[in-house]
Design a protein around this motif. Structure first.
Motif, mmCIF file in Angstrom:
data_model
loop_
_atom_site.group_PDB
_atom_site.id
_atom_site.type_symbol
_atom_site.label_atom_id
_atom_site.label_comp_id
_atom_site.label_asym_id
_atom_site.label_seq_id
_atom_site.Cartn_x
_atom_site.Cartn_y
_atom_site.Cartn_z
ATOM 1 N N PHE A 51 11.816 -63.130 72.496
ATOM 2 C CA PHE A 51 11.499 -62.307 71.355
ATOM 3 C C PHE A 51 10.416 -61.194 71.436
ATOM 4 C CE2 PHE A 51 13.115 -66.314 69.866
ATOM 5 C CZ PHE A 51 13.907 -66.086 68.916
ATOM 6 N N ARG A 56 4.791 -66.169 69.080
ATOM 7 C CA ARG A 56 5.303 -67.480 68.888
ATOM 8 C C ARG A 56 4.332 -68.590 68.710
ATOM 9 N NH1 ARG A 56 10.840 -68.352 72.263
ATOM 10 N NH2 ARG A 56 10.980 -69.882 70.816
ATOM 11 N N SER A 86 3.282 -65.403 73.941
ATOM 12 C CA SER A 86 4.115 -64.071 73.587
ATOM 13 C C SER A 86 5.437 -64.277 73.481
ATOM 14 C CB SER A 86 3.522 -63.027 74.374
ATOM 15 O OG SER A 86 4.501 -61.988 74.333
ATOM 16 N N GLY A 87 6.218 -63.890 72.652
ATOM 17 C CA GLY A 87 7.577 -63.535 72.528
ATOM 18 C C GLY A 87 8.070 -63.049 73.744
ATOM 19 N N ASP A 88 7.404 -62.326 74.631
ATOM 20 C CA ASP A 88 7.739 -61.343 75.539
ATOM 21 C C ASP A 88 7.868 -62.120 76.700
ATOM 22 O OD1 ASP A 88 8.080 -58.524 74.414
ATOM 23 O OD2 ASP A 88 5.962 -58.841 74.121
ATOM 24 N N ASN A 104 9.036 -73.994 64.988
ATOM 25 C CA ASN A 104 8.574 -72.734 65.400
ATOM 26 C C ASN A 104 8.159 -71.776 64.540
ATOM 27 O OD1 ASN A 104 9.545 -72.901 68.257
ATOM 28 N ND2 ASN A 104 11.154 -73.729 67.547
ATOM 29 N N ILE A 106 7.599 -67.829 64.459
ATOM 30 C CA ILE A 106 7.639 -66.342 65.097
ATOM 31 C C ILE A 106 7.220 -65.465 64.207
ATOM 32 C CG2 ILE A 106 9.332 -64.920 66.306
ATOM 33 C CD1 ILE A 106 11.190 -67.612 67.121
#
Length: 182
Positions: A51, A56, A86-88, A104, A106
């Motif tokens: 993401f 997250r 991190s979603g990265d 979750n 996000i």
């Protein structure tokens, strides 16, 4: 208060076949996700979806937990312990012992501040009215209550202020979303 029962969650199987996501609610601004709240059923080990640009917070609500292997080291997502990342970040998930369900959160960290609190049967959380802030509570057991309104098991209640608490030995999960002033 707006209550969303589990039967109204939108279910999608994962592309990798390792589980399903039950989307509870989301908010978008144009074509950009501001936040999403969902429950995932993790049936097998494997990579998480990326993401990019998002943050997250994962909270295990059933099962022994997850080992999340990342290039920065391992994160342990244990029952009722919010785990942020991190979603990265590339994440490979390993279940500790069998299937897992997790909540979750996000969110876009530049536009929304999000946090997760675990409420047990002895704790009350005063949720004051604050412009740009909203709350969500997931009843993981027989029920949670906000200002006397019961949230059924597995349901999520959204509200703008009130006193939230779990009413049994089963915890409730309180999520706080707050707009970041631009």
């Amino acid at each position: 208060m707006h209550i969303i029962p589990a039967s109204a969650f939108r279910t999608q199987p994962w592309k990798n076949g390792g589980g399903v996501t039950h989307e509870i609610a989301r908010e978008d601004a144009g074509d950009r996700l501001l936040w999403r709240l969902s429950v995932a059923e993790v049936a097998s080990d494997g990579p998480f979806s990326a993401f990019p640009g998002l943050a997250r917070i994962l909270t295990v609500i059933e099962g022994a937990g997850l080992h999340l292997d990342t290039p920065e080291g391992r994160l342990d997502a244990l029952p009722f312990t919010p785990t942020g990342f991190s979603g990265d970040l590339p994440v490979n998930c390993r279940r500790i012992a069998g299937p897992v369900r997790d909540l979750n959160v996000i969110h876009d960290p530049e536009r929304i501040a999000a946090s997760v609190r675990i409420l047990d049967g002895t704790e009350r959380h005063e949720s004051p009215p604050v412009p740009g802030r909203r709350y969500a509570i997931l009843a993981t057991g027989p029920r949670a209550v906000v200002d006397g309104t019961a949230i059924p098991p597995g349901a999520v209640g959204f509200f703008e202020h009130g006193t939230a608490q779990a009413t049994t030995i089963f915890p409730a999960i309180l999520v706080i979303f707050e707009q970041i002033p631009t």
